[in-house]
Scaffold this motif. Structure first.
Motif, PDB file in Angstrom:
ATOM      1  N   GLN A 189       2.240 -20.248 -44.771  1.00  8.99           N
ATOM      2  CA  GLN A 189       2.012 -20.801 -43.443  1.00  8.99           C
ATOM      3  C   GLN A 189       3.318 -21.106 -42.725  1.00  8.99           C
ATOM      4  N   PHE A 190       4.419 -20.958 -43.428  1.00  5.37           N
ATOM      5  CA  PHE A 190       5.724 -21.252 -42.839  1.00  5.37           C
ATOM      6  C   PHE A 190       6.470 -19.944 -42.659  1.00  5.37           C
ATOM      7  N   THR A 191       6.835 -19.615 -41.428  1.00  4.56           N
ATOM      8  CA  THR A 191       7.464 -18.339 -41.128  1.00  4.56           C
ATOM      9  C   THR A 191       8.741 -18.550 -40.336  1.00  4.56           C
ATOM     10  N   GLU A 192       9.795 -17.858 -40.740  1.00  2.45           N
ATOM     11  CA  GLU A 192      11.052 -17.928 -40.015  1.00  2.45           C
ATOM     12  C   GLU A 192      11.269 -16.645 -39.222  1.00  2.45           C
ATOM     13  N   ASP A 193      11.776 -16.779 -38.020  1.00  2.00           N
ATOM     14  CA  ASP A 193      12.069 -15.635 -37.166  1.00  2.00           C
ATOM     15  C   ASP A 193      13.471 -15.830 -36.598  1.00  2.00           C
ATOM     16  N   GLY A 194      14.461 -15.288 -37.280  1.00  5.84           N
ATOM     17  CA  GLY A 194      15.841 -15.509 -36.877  1.00  5.84           C
ATOM     18  C   GLY A 194      16.223 -16.960 -37.104  1.00  5.84           C
ATOM     19  N   LYS A 195      16.648 -17.639 -36.051  1.00  7.36           N
ATOM     20  CA  LYS A 195      17.055 -19.038 -36.180  1.00  7.36           C
ATOM     21  C   LYS A 195      15.901 -20.001 -35.906  1.00  7.36           C
ATOM     22  N   PHE A 196      14.738 -19.485 -35.507  1.00  6.59           N
ATOM     23  CA  PHE A 196      13.587 -20.331 -35.229  1.00  6.59           C
ATOM     24  C   PHE A 196      12.541 -20.207 -36.333  1.00  6.59           C
ATOM     25  N   GLU A 198      16.430 -33.524 -26.704  1.00  6.80           N
ATOM     26  CA  GLU A 198      17.728 -33.533 -26.023  1.00  6.80           C
ATOM     27  C   GLU A 198      18.814 -32.803 -26.809  1.00  6.80           C
ATOM     28  N   ASN A 199      18.566 -32.552 -28.086  1.00  9.86           N
ATOM     29  CA  ASN A 199      19.574 -31.952 -28.957  1.00  9.86           C
ATOM     30  C   ASN A 199      19.071 -30.610 -29.484  1.00  9.86           C
ATOM     31  N   LYS A 200      19.743 -29.526 -29.132  1.00 12.18           N
ATOM     32  CA  LYS A 200      19.290 -28.190 -29.501  1.00 12.18           C
ATOM     33  C   LYS A 200      19.252 -27.968 -31.012  1.00 12.18           C
ATOM     34  N   GLU A 201      20.103 -28.667 -31.730  1.00  7.40           N
ATOM     35  CA  GLU A 201      20.136 -28.501 -33.181  1.00  7.40           C
ATOM     36  C   GLU A 201      18.985 -29.238 -33.862  1.00  7.40           C
ATOM     37  N   LEU A 202      18.538 -30.326 -33.260  1.00  6.71           N
ATOM     38  CA  LEU A 202      17.507 -31.159 -33.868  1.00  6.71           C
ATOM     39  C   LEU A 202      16.116 -30.938 -33.273  1.00  6.71           C
ATOM     40  N   ALA A 203      16.063 -30.386 -32.068  1.00  5.64           N
ATOM     41  CA  ALA A 203      14.808 -30.287 -31.317  1.00  5.64           C
ATOM     42  C   ALA A 203      13.722 -29.522 -32.058  1.00  5.64           C
ATOM     43  N   LYS A 204      12.511 -30.066 -32.020  1.00  2.00           N
ATOM     44  CA  LYS A 204      11.337 -29.402 -32.592  1.00  2.00           C
ATOM     45  C   LYS A 204      10.092 -30.013 -31.961  1.00  2.00           C
ATOM     46  N   MET A 205       8.954 -29.435 -32.215  1.00  2.00           N
ATOM     47  CA  MET A 205       7.729 -29.949 -31.623  1.00  2.00           C
ATOM     48  C   MET A 205       6.506 -29.437 -32.361  1.00  2.00           C
ATOM     49  N   ASN A 257      -6.403 -26.466 -34.783  1.00  4.06           N
ATOM     50  CA  ASN A 257      -5.121 -25.907 -35.228  1.00  4.06           C
ATOM     51  C   ASN A 257      -3.971 -26.676 -34.605  1.00  4.06           C
ATOM     52  N   ILE A 258      -2.821 -26.538 -35.226  1.00  2.82           N
ATOM     53  CA  ILE A 258      -1.595 -27.113 -34.686  1.00  2.82           C
ATOM     54  C   ILE A 258      -0.428 -26.262 -35.168  1.00  2.82           C
ATOM     55  N   ILE A 259       0.544 -26.052 -34.304  1.00  4.05           N
ATOM     56  CA  ILE A 259       1.729 -25.256 -34.632  1.00  4.05           C
ATOM     57  C   ILE A 259       2.965 -26.140 -34.556  1.00  4.05           C
ATOM     58  N   LEU A 260       3.779 -26.097 -35.600  1.00  5.19           N
ATOM     59  CA  LEU A 260       5.049 -26.814 -35.629  1.00  5.19           C
ATOM     60  C   LEU A 260       6.166 -25.797 -35.477  1.00  5.19           C
ATOM     61  N   THR A 261       7.118 -26.058 -34.586  1.00  2.00           N
ATOM     62  CA  THR A 261       8.171 -25.076 -34.339  1.00  2.00           C
ATOM     63  C   THR A 261       9.436 -25.740 -33.804  1.00  2.00           C
ATOM     64  N   ASN A 262      10.554 -25.033 -33.931  1.00  2.00           N
ATOM     65  CA  ASN A 262      11.808 -25.466 -33.306  1.00  2.00           C
ATOM     66  C   ASN A 262      12.269 -24.451 -32.260  1.00  2.00           C
ATOM     67  N   ASN A 263      11.342 -23.633 -31.775  1.00  2.00           N
ATOM     68  CA  ASN A 263      11.653 -22.626 -30.762  1.00  2.00           C
ATOM     69  C   ASN A 263      12.042 -23.310 -29.452  1.00  2.00           C
ATOM     70  N   LEU A 264      13.292 -23.151 -29.039  1.00  3.23           N
ATOM     71  CA  LEU A 264      13.825 -23.878 -27.888  1.00  3.23           C
ATOM     72  C   LEU A 264      13.179 -23.472 -26.567  1.00  3.23           C
ATOM     73  N   ASN A 265      12.751 -22.222 -26.459  1.00  6.98           N
ATOM     74  CA  ASN A 265      12.089 -21.775 -25.227  1.00  6.98           C
ATOM     75  C   ASN A 265      10.762 -22.505 -25.034  1.00  6.98           C
ATOM     76  N   ARG A 284       9.757 -25.579 -22.136  1.00  6.56           N
ATOM     77  CA  ARG A 284       8.602 -25.527 -21.239  1.00  6.56           C
ATOM     78  C   ARG A 284       7.727 -26.780 -21.378  1.00  6.56           C
ATOM     79  N   PHE A 285       7.490 -27.191 -22.627  1.00  5.21           N
ATOM     80  CA  PHE A 285       6.683 -28.388 -22.852  1.00  5.21           C
ATOM     81  C   PHE A 285       7.417 -29.643 -22.382  1.00  5.21           C
ATOM     82  N   SER A 286       8.732 -29.647 -22.506  1.00  5.15           N
ATOM     83  CA  SER A 286       9.531 -30.782 -22.053  1.00  5.15           C
ATOM     84  C   SER A 286       9.408 -30.950 -20.539  1.00  5.15           C
ATOM     85  N   GLU A 287       9.454 -29.843 -19.822  1.00  5.98           N
ATOM     86  CA  GLU A 287       9.281 -29.876 -18.362  1.00  5.98           C
ATOM     87  C   GLU A 287       7.907 -30.448 -17.999  1.00  5.98           C
TER      88      GLU A 287
END
Length: 208
Positions: A31-38, A159-166, A184-192, A196-199
């Motif tokens: 259930q845990f998948t990595e895609d590059g740095k995200f 606020e911190n790109k290295e720590l940000a997740k949601m 369902n629920i998705i956990l991710t650190n995808n900054l894009n 959008r959710f932050s906005e």
């Protein structure tokens, strides 16, 4: 010659089918998948969780898909906050998550909560939000009950790109959501996605 070709073809197809089945099964388990740095992790609540209600309260983990495991994952996610937590949720009654919010607030994490005006009238939600407010954690609601604040997402350290997740999805932060509903629920650190959710969160917070 033809029978040999036929046998080889059938064998190849069989091997391919077995490979695809194994791959699909492995994907289901992983259930845990990595895609590059995200990364992203999917939690799905369905029929396999429908007998897990007692496990949530007895701290009894039945298997890796147990509702208790999912709850602990969300607890760990929230407790990892260093800077901020922006929670936008229709309904919050999970006491363990409420506790993690209080603990985060005590260690200096800035917490803001947006919830639904109608749900705040229910006894369980009202009690949890009262506890947050008493401890200095602000919350806001939509202006009118003509519409619902139906979002379910939580931003951590945005606020911190290295720590940000949601996390985001259809799951309400309730025990029923973890063991009785198809959710369902998705956990991710995808900054894009986080941006959008932050906005959206900031727009709602300023609006309410």
């Amino acid at each position: 010659m033809l029978p040999q070709i036929l046998i080889i073809s059938i064998s190849s197809v069989s091997i391919l089918i077995i490979y695809m089945i194994k791959k699909k099964y492995k994907k289901t388990l992983n259930q845990f998948t990595e895609d590059g740095k995200f990364y992203h992790q999917l939690i799905s609540v369905d029929m396999k969780n429908f007998n897990c209600k007692p496990h949530l309260f007895e701290d009894n983990l039945c298997n890796k898909w147990c509702s208790l495991s999912y709850k602990k994952t969300l607890q760990k996610f929230i407790s990892s906050a260093n800077l901020s937590i922006c929670l936008c949720v229709y309904m919050l009654t999970l006491q363990s998550l409420n506790y993690e919010l209080l603990m985060a607030h005590k260690r200096g994490v800035i917490i803001r909560v947006i919830t639904d005006k109608g749900m705040i009238q229910t006894k369980p939600v009202k009690a949890h939000l009262k506890k947050l407010k008493e401890n200095g954690i602000p919350y806001k609601m939509q202006l009118s009950q003509q519409s619902m604040m139906h979002h379910k997402f939580c931003l951590i350290d945005k606020e911190n790109k290295e720590l940000a997740k949601m996390f985001f999805g259809s799951l309400n932060l309730t025990s029923q959501g973890l063991h009785s509903n198809f959710d369902n629920i998705i956990l991710t650190n995808n900054l894009n996605i986080i941006e959008r959710f932050s906005e959206e969160f900031e727009e709602l917070w300023n609006l309410f």
